[in-house]
Motif scaffolding. Structure first.
Motif, short mmCIF file in Angstrom:
data_model
loop_
_atom_site.label_atom_id
_atom_site.label_comp_id
_atom_site.label_asym_id
_atom_site.label_seq_id
_atom_site.Cartn_x
_atom_site.Cartn_y
_atom_site.Cartn_z
N GLU A 53 0.99 -0.98 0.07
CA GLU A 53 0.17 -0.31 0.13
C GLU A 53 0.75 0.95 -0.04
OE1 GLU A 53 -3.44 0.26 2.41
OE2 GLU A 53 -1.69 1.94 3.21
N THR A 55 1.06 5.50 -0.19
CA THR A 55 0.44 6.98 -0.43
C THR A 55 0.11 7.96 -0.63
OG1 THR A 55 0.26 6.22 2.34
CG2 THR A 55 -0.12 8.65 2.10
N ARG A 109 -4.04 6.79 -2.22
CA ARG A 109 -3.50 4.98 -1.78
C ARG A 109 -3.67 3.93 -3.13
NH1 ARG A 109 -5.71 7.08 2.91
NH2 ARG A 109 -3.80 7.22 4.75
N ARG A 204 -2.66 6.41 9.03
CA ARG A 204 -3.60 5.28 8.63
C ARG A 204 -5.02 5.23 9.91
NH1 ARG A 204 -3.38 0.43 6.02
NH2 ARG A 204 -2.75 -0.33 7.99
#
Length: 291
Positions: A53, A55, A109, A204
């Motif tokens: 993941e 960002t 994301r 998060r």
């Protein structure tokens, strides 16, 4: 794979840790679950296989053997050894080649899945990095070598299930309770009328907001209570905070309501400054234990 550019924040995520909240362990896992599932589908993995993941700024990795990968989530330019490659489709990366996922052109994301999954060591049943507790693999850094599992027995499925675009306006449904009675009687109307914005401090753990504060009608603080994914907690400044995957399992600020899980993928893709509206669901507020 070896990380050659880590981006602002890149982590390994799967579908998270379940059934361990009583130990004080957050759920963690991908913030945009549909995007993770779609990326895994594209490369033939099981839906919950671990992926990366990113960002905002993407990531670049060098393949140490031939790999099949796919990128979903936030739309981003994809290149293999500098040449454009497909986003939202299976891509072959030769041994020694660099796969570069660029900065997101929308949303926040992106998800980079590889056939076989990212095979870091699981902790409490999950390979997810948890930024609150520190469980799981650390955020990725340049030079990190990521093991890849064996290729799945079935091949890539190139038909991408349609995913919604990152929101221009984030609309979150809200079920009031269990502590809505800590606020003015018209709290539902205030929430429905107000326009908030996604705050830059979001991460998060939680989506933080900027906008009109909610006014409490009770003084003092609550004893710590259990917190769930999607809980909307209101700290002393009155600005709602929407708990995301790495949220704490307990908290003492009143929870005015809970956002349904289905709405949280959009929250994961809402950039700072995005307008946010709460749509209060009809029905009586949920009640807390002991009320």
């Amino acid at each position: 794979m070896v990380v050659v550019r880590a981006g602002p924040l890149s982590t390994v995520q799967d579908l998270g840790r379940h059934g361990v909240a009583h130990l004080g362990v957050p759920r963690a896992g991908a913030l945009d679950e549909p995007a993770l599932r779609a990326a895994n589908r594209l490369v033939g993995n099981e839906p919950g296989a671990a992926a990366m993941e990113t960002t905002l700024g993407g990531i670049a990795v060098r393949a140490l053997r031939p790999l099949t990968v796919a990128v979903t989530g936030a739309p981003s330019p994809v290149r293999v050894n500098g040449r454009p490659a497909a986003w939202g489709a299976p891509v072959t990366v030769p041994a020694g080649a660099v796969l570069d996922v660029g900065a997101a052109t929308a949303g926040v994301r992106a998800y980079l899945a590889v056939a076989g999954g990212v095979a870091v060591e699981p902790v409490l049943g999950s390979r997810s990095a948890d930024l609150l507790s520190g469980l799981g693999p650390a955020p990725l850094a340049v030079g990190d070598e990521l093991p890849v599992g064996p290729r799945p027995p079935f091949g890539p499925l190139p038909e991408l299930v349609p995913l919604p675009a990152p929101p221009a306006v984030l609309a979150l449904r809200l079920r009031l309770g269990p502590r809505a009675d800590w606020f003015a009687p018209d709290v539902a109307d205030r929430l429905a009328r107000a326009t908030y914005r996604v705050a830059p401090a979001s991460n998060r753990i939680a989506l933080r907001t900027e906008g009109p504060p909610l006014v409490r009608t009770r003084v003092g603080e609550l004893p710590s209570e259990g917190m769930v994914l999607g809980a909307v907690q209101v700290p002393p400044d009155g600005l709602p905070v929407v708990f995301l995957a790495d949220h704490p399992t307990t908290g003492g600020y009143p929870v005015v309501g809970v956002v349904p899980l289905a709405d949280l993928a959009a929250a994961a893709q809402a950039r700072p400054g995005t307008p946010l509206r709460f749509a209060v669901l009809p029905g009586r507020p949920a009640r807390s234990v002991g009320q």
